[in-house]
Motif scaffolding. Sequence first.
Motif, PDB file in Angstrom:
ATOM      1  N   UNK B 238      22.682 -38.978   2.602  1.00 47.78           N
ATOM      2  CA  UNK B 238      22.544 -37.554   2.947  1.00 47.78           C
ATOM      3  C   UNK B 238      21.139 -37.183   3.418  1.00 47.78           C
ATOM      4  N   UNK B 239      20.277 -38.199   3.517  1.00 46.02           N
ATOM      5  CA  UNK B 239      18.895 -38.000   3.959  1.00 46.02           C
ATOM      6  C   UNK B 239      18.195 -36.907   3.148  1.00 46.02           C
ATOM      7  N   UNK B 240      18.387 -36.975   1.841  1.00 46.90           N
ATOM      8  CA  UNK B 240      17.863 -35.953   0.941  1.00 46.90           C
ATOM      9  C   UNK B 240      16.448 -36.340   0.489  1.00 46.90           C
ATOM     10  N   UNK B 241      15.487 -36.014   1.306  1.00 55.11           N
ATOM     11  CA  UNK B 241      14.098 -36.421   1.036  1.00 55.11           C
ATOM     12  C   UNK B 241      13.613 -35.920  -0.313  1.00 55.11           C
ATOM     13  N   UNK B 242      13.888 -34.647  -0.636  1.00 57.32           N
ATOM     14  CA  UNK B 242      13.367 -34.058  -1.874  1.00 57.32           C
ATOM     15  C   UNK B 242      13.884 -34.793  -3.108  1.00 57.32           C
ATOM     16  N   UNK B 243      15.121 -35.252  -3.049  1.00 57.11           N
ATOM     17  CA  UNK B 243      15.678 -36.017  -4.168  1.00 57.11           C
ATOM     18  C   UNK B 243      15.029 -37.396  -4.225  1.00 57.11           C
ATOM     19  N   UNK B 244      14.943 -38.015  -3.062  1.00 54.79           N
ATOM     20  CA  UNK B 244      14.467 -39.403  -3.016  1.00 54.79           C
ATOM     21  C   UNK B 244      13.002 -39.531  -3.420  1.00 54.79           C
ATOM     22  N   UNK B 245      12.179 -38.583  -3.033  1.00 59.00           N
ATOM     23  CA  UNK B 245      10.745 -38.683  -3.336  1.00 59.00           C
ATOM     24  C   UNK B 245      10.508 -38.683  -4.851  1.00 59.00           C
ATOM     25  N   UNK B 246      11.446 -38.053  -5.581  1.00 58.69           N
ATOM     26  CA  UNK B 246      11.332 -38.040  -7.042  1.00 58.69           C
ATOM     27  C   UNK B 246      12.043 -39.225  -7.695  1.00 58.69           C
ATOM     28  N   UNK B 247      12.843 -39.927  -6.929  1.00 57.81           N
ATOM     29  CA  UNK B 247      13.610 -41.039  -7.496  1.00 57.81           C
ATOM     30  C   UNK B 247      12.945 -42.395  -7.309  1.00 57.81           C
ATOM     31  N   UNK B 248      11.977 -42.476  -6.409  1.00 48.47           N
ATOM     32  CA  UNK B 248      11.321 -43.769  -6.207  1.00 48.47           C
ATOM     33  C   UNK B 248       9.858 -43.698  -6.627  1.00 48.47           C
ATOM     34  N   UNK B 249       9.339 -44.850  -7.005  1.00 46.79           N
ATOM     35  CA  UNK B 249       7.905 -44.974  -7.252  1.00 46.79           C
ATOM     36  C   UNK B 249       7.261 -45.146  -5.868  1.00 46.79           C
ATOM     37  N   UNK B 280      14.552 -43.470 -17.502  1.00 45.05           N
ATOM     38  CA  UNK B 280      14.604 -42.413 -16.490  1.00 45.05           C
ATOM     39  C   UNK B 280      13.471 -42.509 -15.470  1.00 45.05           C
ATOM     40  N   UNK B 281      12.728 -43.588 -15.528  1.00 45.78           N
ATOM     41  CA  UNK B 281      11.604 -43.758 -14.599  1.00 45.78           C
ATOM     42  C   UNK B 281      12.098 -43.938 -13.167  1.00 45.78           C
ATOM     43  N   UNK B 282      11.182 -43.872 -12.228  1.00 42.26           N
ATOM     44  CA  UNK B 282      11.577 -44.001 -10.821  1.00 42.26           C
ATOM     45  C   UNK B 282      11.992 -45.428 -10.470  1.00 42.26           C
ATOM     46  N   UNK B 283      12.762 -45.557  -9.400  1.00 41.73           N
ATOM     47  CA  UNK B 283      13.161 -46.884  -8.933  1.00 41.73           C
ATOM     48  C   UNK B 283      11.956 -47.604  -8.335  1.00 41.73           C
ATOM     49  N   UNK B 284      11.838 -48.874  -8.712  1.00 44.01           N
ATOM     50  CA  UNK B 284      10.811 -49.748  -8.150  1.00 44.01           C
ATOM     51  C   UNK B 284      11.491 -50.928  -7.454  1.00 44.01           C
ATOM     52  N   UNK B 285      10.770 -51.572  -6.581  1.00 48.82           N
ATOM     53  CA  UNK B 285      11.355 -52.622  -5.739  1.00 48.82           C
ATOM     54  C   UNK B 285      10.708 -53.967  -6.050  1.00 48.82           C
ATOM     55  N   UNK B 286      11.540 -54.994  -6.061  1.00 52.34           N
ATOM     56  CA  UNK B 286      11.102 -56.320  -6.517  1.00 52.34           C
ATOM     57  C   UNK B 286      10.869 -57.244  -5.326  1.00 52.34           C
ATOM     58  N   UNK B 287       9.713 -57.846  -5.293  1.00 53.65           N
ATOM     59  CA  UNK B 287       9.397 -58.832  -4.253  1.00 53.65           C
ATOM     60  C   UNK B 287       9.881 -60.199  -4.724  1.00 53.65           C
ATOM     61  N   UNK B 288      10.787 -60.806  -3.961  1.00 53.27           N
ATOM     62  CA  UNK B 288      11.242 -62.157  -4.317  1.00 53.27           C
ATOM     63  C   UNK B 288      11.861 -62.823  -3.095  1.00 53.27           C
TER      64      UNK B 288
END
Lengths: 194, 399
Positions: B238-249, B280-288
């Motif tokens: 849905x291209x919901x920037x406001x939601x996403x900015x709070x959901x990711x680190x 409840x922390x933000x989503x983080x991404x794993x380098x592998x």
Amino acid sequence: MKKISLFLVLMSTMLSFSQSEFQVEVDLGYAFQSEMILNDESLDNTSAFGVRFGVNYLKMFNDKIYMETGLYGKYNRGNRRIETLEFTSNNLKIQLPLYVGYKINNTWKFSVGASIENNKDFDNIDFKREDNLRYDLLTKLVYVYNNKIQFSFYTNWMVNFTYDVYTISSPKNGLYLGVIYQLRKTKKTKEDKI
Amino acid sequence: MKQLTYCILIVGFMCGCTNYDDNIKLNVQDYKTLTPENIDTNLKVANLILDESEFKEMYDNYTEDIEIQGVLNLYKNGVILIENEVVEVEIKGTFSAAFELKSLGIKFDDTYNNEDRKLIDPEILPFHSLDRVKAFRFRNSGNDFENTMLKDMSYTKLAVNAGLNLDLTYAEQTVVFVNNKFLGLMNLRTEANTNGMSRLYGVSKSDITLAKILEGGIVEKKDGDFDRIDDFIAAIDNEDYDYLINEIDVDNFIDYMIFESYIGNRDWPKNNVRFFAVNDGPFRFVLFDLDLVATQDIDSSPMSFINNPIGNPITDLFNIMYANENFRQTYDVRFQNLINSALLSSTRFNEIATEYKSNIEHIMPTQINKYNTPETFTEWYLNIDHLKNNFEARENYVR
């Protein structure tokens, strides 16, 4: 560089002049480059023994100027040494040359040109990479001994940048002496062809 | 026309070949007589004691989920570090499991206390912990098995040395034996899964929500709060920037995207993506899984790596974020700062690769004798030079 290779390929397949010659040629020589690095070590011996063998196809523009192409196998064998290893490399590559030549007199001919050559073995080719091919500047001096036999002095000088991992078994430059055997000469005019 | 050029030369290419005859100046240890006791190495040496027939069955049927129990012993310079630790063993990897030397997943019966760093002791990022390890793997270096045996580790260490805000796997080069017989040189590597991430942050596995993006951009929910993962993916759709900015680190996401695209990982982001959240922390991404980095399209921009033609949520997420002025500015400044610094330079990368090479140089001839891959010691050296050259070529292009 892709444009150069395309030009060489197209030119080598589009020759249509009046007189043509087929030849076979074998050259023996010496391949070398100024510096070679492996495993962060500078190699003492950067040369290799070389053999070239292939066919030439010549087309005369007029009495003096001609174009020459061909298909060659190029074999290099070299011995190298680093602190932990001594190794012998054997390398066979395919070369497609294209020259413009000048017939100085009935005994001597001189030509300059360029060639494309595979830089990698087939199983390492990645068509998305620019380093699949190498490009060399060529010179060739020919001494006509008789109607059938000629002798040549051939040199190649690599012009594109490539890492030593590719040239360690096939050094950048080469000096070769060769024998050319004249297979056949044909005389055709454009009108004949039509 | 390009195809014409290649067609004409293709016959020639097929005839072309190179081979090398080695005369190795090192003391080459015979793998047939090598044991954990007589091996001459400064690396850690693992000896797995397993039931021979069970191990053979598992190894032969590597596509099946077979798990066997055994015991792990770990030595260094003849001194035993871990003795008779009960473990479960299984084959790991997808394409790379087809290699003759297969990656082994090792799971402790209980979480292993690594506070004394006996199991694994690499340099780690300050916000990570390796005090407890639930599982790890003896990795065959994945798709790099036939080339250098150190590619993934070198790229990962580059990220660690640069102090990037990333979650990743840690590795240490190890010689592995099974029932006192030489299995091979492998990389003892922590996991990029829920177990691995929970241990890095010292939390329970149940505190982790984790999802993967598999080949083709398919999202697979692995653990935790599946509704949250669904909401996250829906917000991308849905291209919901406001939601996403709070959901990711955001800092982690920026470093992750910069690093993957800078090094040129063509097997990403339509594959090899894992993101997770602690509670409840933000989503983080794993380098592998960096085995296929800088193998294709070295002369492509970082943005072209991000905008992989195969659609996937990470490309979409990035484009949503990057359309925002604030995010774009932050991203671009961070990108320039990192790229212009020495942290991600080829000089630094070469130092790392050289260090890893030196660690295993004495054991590689033994490995090559057993597995014939790469075929010669010379080719292994050439492959490492090639790895360094590719990094340098990529660096030169991006800079």
